[in-house]
Enzyme design. Structure first.
Site, PDB file in Angstrom:
ATOM      1  N   HIS A   1     -69.966 -41.139  45.927  1.00  0.00           N
ATOM      2  CA  HIS A   1     -68.879 -40.055  46.013  1.00  0.00           C
ATOM      3  C   HIS A   1     -69.189 -38.953  46.834  1.00  0.00           C
ATOM      4  CE1 HIS A   1     -71.157 -38.543  42.383  1.00  0.00           C
ATOM      5  NE2 HIS A   1     -70.749 -37.355  42.796  1.00  0.00           N
TER       6      HIS A   1
ATOM      7  N   TYR B   1     -54.404  -8.542  35.271  1.00  0.00           N
ATOM      8  CA  TYR B   1     -53.671  -8.122  36.307  1.00  0.00           C
ATOM      9  C   TYR B   1     -52.286  -8.237  36.249  1.00  0.00           C
ATOM     10  CZ  TYR B   1     -52.403  -6.845  41.190  1.00  0.00           C
ATOM     11  OH  TYR B   1     -51.706  -6.415  42.364  1.00  0.00           O
TER      12      TYR B   1
ATOM     13  N   GLN C   1     -49.608  -5.115  35.394  1.00  0.00           N
ATOM     14  CA  GLN C   1     -48.949  -4.621  36.509  1.00  0.00           C
ATOM     15  C   GLN C   1     -47.997  -3.571  36.335  1.00  0.00           C
ATOM     16  OE1 GLN C   1     -50.256  -5.681  39.609  1.00  0.00           O
ATOM     17  NE2 GLN C   1     -48.757  -4.333  40.782  1.00  0.00           N
TER      18      GLN C   1
END
Length: 142
Positions: A61, A126, A130
């Site tokens: 792989h 965040y 905000q």
């Protein structure tokens, strides 16, 4: 974290992508690995903006960390890389026709993908806060 600017957007979209050889056959020997490392950048020339940041191989792989712009679907990029690399490998290595004698394949159907990015908790905080946090700018004296 790397930000990429395009004409209409700024993004940071890195993905961890893994795909395996058909039947998990251990065909990725050092010579094949070197060949694949040389052809993947050539194949990406036809998909502007797609970048391989890291690549790793095992016997059966491949792992990638790739930047894929939002204008491309991940499945289209992976499909193109898998199909074209398989064709090029079968042309170069005749012994693959003995390994996969009934089928004209190299890679297994499907792939694994996960996003790589900023810490999830940092992003959630965040977004949650905000516009609500006062950075002390209102109290500055001029």
């Amino acid at each position: 974290m790397q930000f990429v600017e395009s004409s209409h957007s700024v993004y940071s979209l890195s993905y961890h992508i893994v795909w395996v050889t058909k039947y998990r056959r251990r065909i990725l020997n050092p010579g094949v690995v070197d060949y694949l490392k040389s052809i993947f950048p050539k194949l990406l020339r036809s998909i502007p903006g797609v970048v391989i940041e890291e690549i790793g191989f095992d016997k059966d792989h491949i792992h990638f960390v790739m930047i894929i712009p939002p204008k491309y679907s991940i499945s289209d990029v992976v499909g193109k890389l898998k199909s074209q690399s398989a064709s090029m490998m079968r042309e170069r290595y005749n012994w693959l026709s003995r390994v996969y004698f009934k089928e004209n394949v190299v890679w297994s159907t499907g792939y694994f993908v996960s996003s790589v990015g900023a810490n999830e908790e940092v992003i959630k905080n965040y977004v949650k806060y905000q516009g609500q946090r006062d950075l002390g700018q209102l109290h500055l004296e001029l």
